[in-house]
Design a protein around this motif. Structure first.
Motif, PDB file in Angstrom:
ATOM      1  N   ARG A  54       0.839  -1.205   0.000  1.00 43.40           N
ATOM      2  CA  ARG A  54       0.000   0.000   0.000  1.00 43.40           C
ATOM      3  C   ARG A  54       0.870   1.249   0.000  1.00 43.40           C
ATOM      4  O   ARG A  54       0.578   2.226  -0.697  1.00 43.40           O
ATOM      5  CB  ARG A  54      -0.924   0.002   1.216  1.00 43.40           C
ATOM      6  N   ARG A  55       1.959   1.244   0.766  1.00 44.31           N
ATOM      7  CA  ARG A  55       2.888   2.382   0.733  1.00 44.31           C
ATOM      8  C   ARG A  55       3.513   2.533  -0.643  1.00 44.31           C
ATOM      9  O   ARG A  55       3.709   3.657  -1.122  1.00 44.31           O
ATOM     10  CB  ARG A  55       3.983   2.189   1.795  1.00 44.31           C
ATOM     11  N   LYS A  56       3.828   1.413  -1.287  1.00 42.44           N
ATOM     12  CA  LYS A  56       4.380   1.481  -2.636  1.00 42.44           C
ATOM     13  C   LYS A  56       3.388   2.127  -3.611  1.00 42.44           C
ATOM     14  O   LYS A  56       3.771   2.929  -4.477  1.00 42.44           O
ATOM     15  CB  LYS A  56       4.751   0.077  -3.119  1.00 42.44           C
ATOM     16  N   ARG A  57       2.109   1.776  -3.484  1.00 41.44           N
ATOM     17  CA  ARG A  57       1.109   2.358  -4.377  1.00 41.44           C
ATOM     18  C   ARG A  57       0.947   3.852  -4.122  1.00 41.44           C
ATOM     19  O   ARG A  57       0.780   4.637  -5.067  1.00 41.44           O
ATOM     20  CB  ARG A  57      -0.230   1.644  -4.202  1.00 41.44           C
ATOM     21  N   LEU A  58       1.000   4.254  -2.865  1.00 42.11           N
ATOM     22  CA  LEU A  58       0.911   5.682  -2.550  1.00 42.11           C
ATOM     23  C   LEU A  58       2.115   6.441  -3.111  1.00 42.11           C
ATOM     24  O   LEU A  58       1.988   7.589  -3.559  1.00 42.11           O
ATOM     25  CB  LEU A  58       0.814   5.886  -1.040  1.00 42.11           C
ATOM     26  N   ALA A 187       2.010   3.478 -14.270  1.00 44.13           N
ATOM     27  CA  ALA A 187       0.821   2.628 -14.355  1.00 44.13           C
ATOM     28  C   ALA A 187       1.195   1.153 -14.263  1.00 44.13           C
ATOM     29  O   ALA A 187       0.514   0.366 -13.590  1.00 44.13           O
ATOM     30  CB  ALA A 187       0.082   2.915 -15.665  1.00 44.13           C
ATOM     31  N   GLN A 188       2.284   0.764 -14.912  1.00 45.46           N
ATOM     32  CA  GLN A 188       2.719  -0.626 -14.832  1.00 45.46           C
ATOM     33  C   GLN A 188       3.166  -0.989 -13.420  1.00 45.46           C
ATOM     34  O   GLN A 188       2.868  -2.091 -12.930  1.00 45.46           O
ATOM     35  CB  GLN A 188       3.843  -0.863 -15.831  1.00 45.46           C
ATOM     36  N   GLU A 192       1.669  -3.812 -10.686  1.00 47.81           N
ATOM     37  CA  GLU A 192       2.491  -4.811 -10.002  1.00 47.81           C
ATOM     38  C   GLU A 192       2.285  -4.749  -8.493  1.00 47.81           C
ATOM     39  O   GLU A 192       2.207  -5.793  -7.829  1.00 47.81           O
ATOM     40  CB  GLU A 192       3.963  -4.570 -10.332  1.00 47.81           C
ATOM     41  N   TYR A 193       2.172  -3.548  -7.931  1.00 50.24           N
ATOM     42  CA  TYR A 193       1.994  -3.416  -6.487  1.00 50.24           C
ATOM     43  C   TYR A 193       0.572  -3.743  -6.054  1.00 50.24           C
ATOM     44  O   TYR A 193       0.343  -4.093  -4.892  1.00 50.24           O
ATOM     45  CB  TYR A 193       2.345  -1.995  -6.042  1.00 50.24           C
ATOM     46  N   HIS A 213      -2.362  -3.494 -17.313  1.00 46.31           N
ATOM     47  CA  HIS A 213      -2.183  -2.198 -16.669  1.00 46.31           C
ATOM     48  C   HIS A 213      -3.023  -1.107 -17.326  1.00 46.31           C
ATOM     49  O   HIS A 213      -2.951   0.058 -16.922  1.00 46.31           O
ATOM     50  CB  HIS A 213      -0.712  -1.783 -16.749  1.00 46.31           C
ATOM     51  N   ALA A 214      -3.845  -1.452 -18.311  1.00 47.77           N
ATOM     52  CA  ALA A 214      -4.597  -0.446 -19.071  1.00 47.77           C
ATOM     53  C   ALA A 214      -5.528   0.395 -18.207  1.00 47.77           C
ATOM     54  O   ALA A 214      -5.580   1.624 -18.378  1.00 47.77           O
ATOM     55  CB  ALA A 214      -5.370  -1.129 -20.193  1.00 47.77           C
ATOM     56  N   PRO A 215      -6.295  -0.172 -17.262  1.00 46.80           N
ATOM     57  CA  PRO A 215      -7.160   0.701 -16.442  1.00 46.80           C
ATOM     58  C   PRO A 215      -6.373   1.740 -15.649  1.00 46.80           C
ATOM     59  O   PRO A 215      -6.794   2.908 -15.566  1.00 46.80           O
ATOM     60  CB  PRO A 215      -7.869  -0.294 -15.510  1.00 46.80           C
TER      61      PRO A 215
END
Length: 603
Positions: A54-58, A187-188, A192-193, A213-215
């Motif tokens: 979640r930290r990686k996505r943020l 986006a990619q 992955e995360y 990863h399109a969305p």
């Protein structure tokens, strides 16, 4: 026989005395060791892993917002300064009083030539620069060159303005190519995360499903272009809060203008040579330029401090290790791909339409009929309309990907046909609302065009080894289109609209033909990306699995692992002594490179 005590006491157990002190810490000689090496009783590995990703996505979201804000500030400062500079230099009184016989019109023409002509050569050096510096550092360097252009306006001379304009022209394509590559990579990484469990099950070398990863790419491109189009509105702040107080009204500036819109020729033919009622003081100009310089410096800090790397260090090494000659050639080799050939008319139209919005629509229709004081508000309407409409690109989440792109083109087609038959009357403002509506609708079409093209390229070319080449080609064709508009600035308005209309029809037809080919299963011909040729020694090549191997290389079976090299050594052990036979592998495996050097290439 008594049982021996355990060699390693259970973590958290009480000492030999079995009691605790007043602070709750067990007594005994081994109690401190238990507290240090004991397992955390409430540790939840799955929960910690979830928090980590979640930290990686943020962090990825922070990178996207920082890159978007940095691009907005950079382009807004550039447009605002260039617009204010050209208006001031256009005024005859300002030129004579401030600069005498220095020849500001000649300097301005050479400066515009440097900005518009230099990007023609960008296809030769942009991929090399992006691979050499890296995506993030290329963005930072290009933003710094934009800031350099702003700083040269403190001392307006030929030897400051023209060289900085040439440097700016060299940085245009690398900046926006690296921006497009950066958003696609984010986006990619977000995919992955978000699906890390699936990645663990499939293995680190397994390619994610095509288009997975399109969305996220649709969302990130919508965010980026909503920020980017705000730069057109932000660029008008110097004019609204500073320059408009010095401008004559439309009765003075448009007194000699006879025709507007589709009947006009060139840019503002007959416009008055004096547009300033009073000359701005040098002190006030320095204050405005200092504010713009501070904003440009803030954009540099945003890119430097808040934008993370697009690739891992080992990935950056692999991207460079394919050979600089190959990096130079690969953009040209991608012309083999019929998808790119079919999209070239759309790339060209993308450059045409944004220049027409800034010059043809706002100057030939807006300023020509409503006066120079309304220029800022027309561009604000265009920028805000495009910024809000960028989120219409999210319709691609539910509709076919061709719908937003074709819808924006059809909207521009209707507007172009309407403008082709409309000639507003000079100095008459009763039709001003039509111009504002046209500016907003043109911005909607521009937003659908930009988000649709960038998303389409990110979906079709999702290999990390190709993205910088693809976005370089896209923005280079845009630069070529801008150069053509610069050459044809003196054409009649009807000729400009005719060229725009023909390019738009060809672009839509070519794009739909490409989609038809893909639906029939025609496979594109893509150039092969060479294997990385590492010339370093280190621990990262001692492993059996090459973590830097791209998915294409894994499928081709490019590298020879330790097992193959062990078989080769066993075979050589059974052969008689003599000259060393040719190995089973074409070059030493990573283990041998780390121990004995890089083989024949290094000798």
């Amino acid at each position: 026989m008594e049982a021996k005590p355990p060699l390693y006491p259970v973590a958290g157990a009480a000492g030999p005395q079995g009691d605790e002190d007043g602070l709750g810490v067990p007594d005994g000689p081994e109690a401190p060791l238990d507290e240090l090496v004991g397992a955390y009783p409430n540790y939840n590995e799955e929960e910690e892993e979830r928090r980590y990703y979640r930290r990686k996505r943020l962090i990825v979201l922070k990178n996207v917002l920082a890159a978007s804000a940095g691009g907005t500030l950079t382009y807004g400062v550039y447009l605002g300064l260039l617009q204010m500079q050209l208006i001031l230099h256009y005024d005859e009184t300002y030129r004579e009083v401030k600069y005498g016989n220095m020849g500001l019109p000649d300097i301005d023409s050479k400066m515009l030539m440097g900005i518009n002509v230099t990007p023609i050569a960008a296809l030769l050096y942009t991929p090399v620069l992006i691979r050499f510096f890296g995506t993030k550092w290329m963005m930072f360097l290009a933003v710094g060159i934009y800031a350099l252009f702003v700083s040269t306006n403190y001392w307006e001379r030929y030897y400051t303005l023209v060289p900085s304009a040439v440097a700016l022209g060299m940085a245009i394509v690398p900046l926006w190519a690296s921006m497009g590559n950066y958003i696609t990579r984010m986006a990619q990484k977000y995919y992955e995360y978000s699906h890390y469990k699936e990645q663990e099950e499939q293995g680190p070398q397994k390619r994610p499903p095509r288009g997975s990863h399109a969305p996220y790419l649709l969302v990130f491109q919508a965010i980026f272009y909503s920020f980017f189009h705000l730069s057109f509105a932000c660029a008008q702040l110097p004019m609204i809060y500073f320059l408009n107080y010095y401008l004559y009204d439309l009765n003075h500036t448009l007194c000699n203008v006879q025709s507007c819109g589709t009947n006009s020729h060139g840019i503002l033919n007959g416009f008055n040579k004096t547009v300033l009622r009073t000359l701005p003081r040098s002190k006030n100009l320095i204050v405005v330029e200092t504010v713009l310089m501070a904003v440009a410096f803030m954009a540099m800090l945003l890119v430097l401090g808040l934008c993370g790397a697009a690739y891992q260090p080992t990935e950056e090494i692999d991207l460079r290790s394919v050979g600089w000659g190959n990096i130079f050639q690969l953009p040209f080799k991608h012309v083999r791909d019929f998808r790119l050939r079919h999209l070239v008319p759309f790339f060209i139209y993308s450059g045409f339409e944004v220049l027409f919005a800034c010059t043809g629509l706002t100057l030939g229709y807006g300023v020509c009929s409503m006066g120079l004081e309304r220029l800022a508000y027309l561009l604000i309407a265009y920028g805000l309309g495009a910024s809000a409409a960028s989120f219409l690109g999210l319709l691609g989440l539910w509709l076919p990907r061709s719908v937003p792109l074709v819808a924006g083109a059809l909207l521009h087609l209707l507007l172009t046909l309407g403008l082709f038959f409309w000639a507003p009357v000079p100095r008459v403002q009763k039709h001003s609302w039509i111009l504002y509506v046209a500016a907003v609708l043109w911005g909607v079409g521009s937003a659908l065009n930009k988000t649709g093209l960038s998303t389409l390229l990110g979906i079709m070319y999702e290999d990390k080894e190709r993205q910088d080449f693809i976005f370089t080609i896209y923005h280079w064709w845009q630069a070529v289109a801008i150069f053509v508009v610069y050459l044809g600035s003196s054409l009649p308005m009807k000729a400009k609209l005719a060229v725009l209309l023909v390019t738009l029809v060809v672009a839509v037809a070519s794009y739909l033909w490409m989609e038809q080919k893909l639906s029939r299963g025609v496979l594109p011909r893509q150039p092969r990306i060479p294997r990385p040729q590492h010339k370093v020694r280190g621990y990262r090549y001692l492993e059996e699995d090459n973590s830097d191997e791209s998915d294409n290389e894994g499928e081709r079976g490019g590298d020879c692992g330790q097992a193959a090299c062990a078989e080769e050594q066993e075979l050589q052990g059974r052969l008689p002594l003599g000259p060393e036979p040719a190995g089973l592998c074409r070059r030493p495996c990573p283990y041998e490179q780390a121990l004995e050097g890089d083989g024949p290439e290094e000798q």
